[in-house]
Design a protein around this motif. Sequence first.
Motif, short mmCIF file in Angstrom:
data_model
loop_
_atom_site.label_atom_id
_atom_site.label_comp_id
_atom_site.label_asym_id
_atom_site.label_seq_id
_atom_site.Cartn_x
_atom_site.Cartn_y
_atom_site.Cartn_z
N ALA A 29 0.85 -1.21 0.00
CA ALA A 29 0.00 0.00 0.00
C ALA A 29 0.87 1.24 0.00
O ALA A 29 1.94 1.27 0.63
CB ALA A 29 -0.91 -0.01 1.22
N HIS A 30 0.41 2.26 -0.72
CA HIS A 30 1.10 3.54 -0.80
C HIS A 30 0.43 4.56 0.10
O HIS A 30 -0.75 4.41 0.46
CB HIS A 30 1.10 4.03 -2.25
N PRO A 31 1.13 5.63 0.45
CA PRO A 31 0.49 6.70 1.26
C PRO A 31 -0.66 7.34 0.49
O PRO A 31 -0.78 7.21 -0.73
CB PRO A 31 1.64 7.69 1.49
N ALA A 51 7.13 19.01 -8.00
CA ALA A 51 7.16 20.32 -7.32
C ALA A 51 6.02 20.46 -6.34
O ALA A 51 6.18 21.04 -5.26
CB ALA A 51 7.12 21.43 -8.36
N ASP A 52 4.85 19.90 -6.68
CA ASP A 52 3.69 20.00 -5.77
C ASP A 52 3.89 19.15 -4.54
O ASP A 52 3.56 19.56 -3.42
CB ASP A 52 2.41 19.58 -6.50
N PHE A 56 5.32 19.27 0.83
CA PHE A 56 4.94 18.63 2.11
C PHE A 56 5.47 17.19 2.24
O PHE A 56 5.16 16.52 3.22
CB PHE A 56 3.40 18.62 2.25
N VAL A 57 6.21 16.68 1.22
CA VAL A 57 6.78 15.32 1.28
C VAL A 57 8.30 15.43 1.10
O VAL A 57 8.76 16.09 0.14
CB VAL A 57 6.18 14.41 0.18
N ARG A 63 11.25 9.80 -3.54
CA ARG A 63 12.06 8.93 -4.40
C ARG A 63 11.85 7.48 -4.05
O ARG A 63 11.75 6.62 -4.93
CB ARG A 63 13.55 9.32 -4.27
N SER A 64 11.75 7.17 -2.78
CA SER A 64 11.51 5.78 -2.36
C SER A 64 10.18 5.26 -2.88
O SER A 64 10.10 4.12 -3.35
CB SER A 64 11.56 5.71 -0.83
#
Length: 762
Positions: A29-31, A51-52, A56-57, A63-64
């Motif tokens: 599962a992804h965030p 860029a967006d 906040f990340v 990249r992971s």
Amino acid sequence: MADLRSPPPPSAASPPRSTTDLFGDPIDAHPLWFRQSSFLHPEFDSEAYIADLRTFVPFETLRSELRSHLSSLKHELVELINRDYANFVNLSTKLVDVDAAVVRMRAPLTEIREKIVEFRVAVEGSLVALQSGLRQRAEAEAAKEVLQLLLDTFHVVSKVEKLIKELPSVAADWSNGDVKPAEKDHLSNGISLQYTENGTNLRETQSMLLERIASEMNRLKFYITHAQNLPFIENMEKRIRNASLLLDASLRHCFVDGLEHRDANVIYNCLRAYAAIDNTSSAEEIFRSTVVARLVQKIIPHNSAGVVGGASQDELDEDYKQIKQYIEKDCKFLLEISSTENSGLHVFSFLANSILKEVLSAIQKGKPGAFSPGRPKEFLKNYRASLDILAHLEGYCPSRSAVTKFRAEAVYIEFMKQWNVGVYFSLRFQEIAGALDSALMGASFVPMQTSHLQSGNTQDLTLKQSVTLLECLRSCWREDVLVLSCSDKFLRLSLQLLSRYSNWLSAGLAARKAGNTGSNPVSEWSISAIPDDFVYIIHDLNCLVANICGDFLGHVIEVLSSCSTEIVDLVKQSILQGGKSLKDLVPLVTNSIIETVVEKSVEDLRQLKGITATYRMTNKPLPVRHSPYVSGVLRPLKAFLDGERSATYLTRDMRDELVQGAAVEITGRYHELAADLVSVARKTESSLQRIRQGAQRRAGASSDVSDHNVSDTDKICMQLFLDIQEFGRNLAALGVEAAKIPAYRSLWQCVAPTDRQNTISF
């Protein structure tokens, strides 16, 4: 390719691989912020996406996640290949000599393409040729239509000219009726002298010919309308104009001749001709100038300067009677012809544009004073006579729609505008409202004379102000005053009269109660009025209410009987409300009488203060009879009731109401004065008693020397007790039960001896 092969299947003994973690979430599962669907958008921009997310990340986390997603995509790709691996391997074996097959298929396809291109070119050429032919055909059709229109126009113009030439060049040729066959040997369109030989006069034949010419002229107008701005038509304009002028002159002469000889067929044909050329105004004007004007001039003569000839008055009633007779005798025949069913002659309006127009013009020139509202009586008479003649003219209309058309004519509207009903109402308003205002401006009551009270419809009223009000109300709805179209204004005036009278009376009562003698001169009557004057007011108010809600209301409803039920109900409610406003003033007048009587009675009650001086610090024994002032307390009330006006104009119920109200007020004032007197006496006695006891203690005397003596307060209370007993007997003589008056019971409790506190008897 070995690394793309499917891995060996797991053994049966190995447990299945779990796809969720300990908390039930998918392992891969992804965030929530990582949405895989964003990569599938057509407008996806990797730089804008990164860029967006970087706001906040963290970059390392991003990249992971991207690497993890790439790994999962590669894994999916391997699974897809392994799933259909056999077909993927066999694909290369089945694709044998594909290039040769492609070459073999390309040749026929190329040939078909070339044929299609050639066919398309041929079709496009044919289409262009066809469209060009259709366009030329349409242009030819349009040119043909224009040519046909021009030919038709030329033929019609020639035909009209030919028919006009067959008309008599001199009016005298056929004005006398029949002619000899030798005078004319031929008529167009098959009309020959055979008709005259068979008894048909030349006048009728000419009217038929004119009707035909008018029909052709109507066709000609249609052609000219559709062929405007063409040189051919412009060259023919002079011929067309000359033909039109000749037709108008001939048609006018024929129509005039038909009117003079009362020839119905000729008139009918001429009217159809006028209707065909859409020139109804000419026929209406001819009839007005040749027939109607001659008749009206005899009735309302006038010279060029507009001065009435031979008539010194502006009354129109007799003139209208003669006009009605002339219409019946000399105009009815034409009106009947023009109203012939299915004749197409309904486009004429002889009633408005011939008869009414001439009548209006004659009145304006010969009797302009008839329209002047400066003399209301004569104006109303002329106005009603004018409405009557309009109704008489409407009687010649064959249908309801014809009546509507007649009323919508400009002449009808202009005729109604001459009658300035608004100014007439203003004059009547000043006359009626001014009469009431003059009556109400007096500084005192003006009783009516006995002779007037015994005659007429106002015999029950006693004051001039009331008589004037009723007369003004009736004037609003008199036949010689009321204009039905202004009935709403006269209703408003009636309600204003009632309001004016009510305000005059209520303002006077308020000024009397406040005692303002010089604030308003109009209210001076109320200051100088005596109770007997208010008897007149009560009587008049009751009579006015009875008249307004009775005969007056019935007369108004009868006058407005032609109105709808809703309007009549609203009028009835408004008048009844006005009557109620007068009825509501009766209690105010009654209270004013009571206040005046009470004030006079209080003057005698003030003698009650002498009781204290009589028994204070004296050795007088206890009183055994009432005081003399008691007999005068109710004397003003009794004198008012015994007066001639009260005996004549007050009803039994009104007398009882006045007596009861005055008795309650007088008793209340009596209780106030007596209670104050007893309170002061007791306080004074208490103070004297303390002083006396202090002096006795200082002297060493006994403190019970005067314990067995009767106090001054007891004597005062006994005197008051005897007085209120006599007062109660006087009330009983007037028909009032004193025991039922709360103030009397309180007064009894205040002064009665202890053993008689609970029983009221006298």
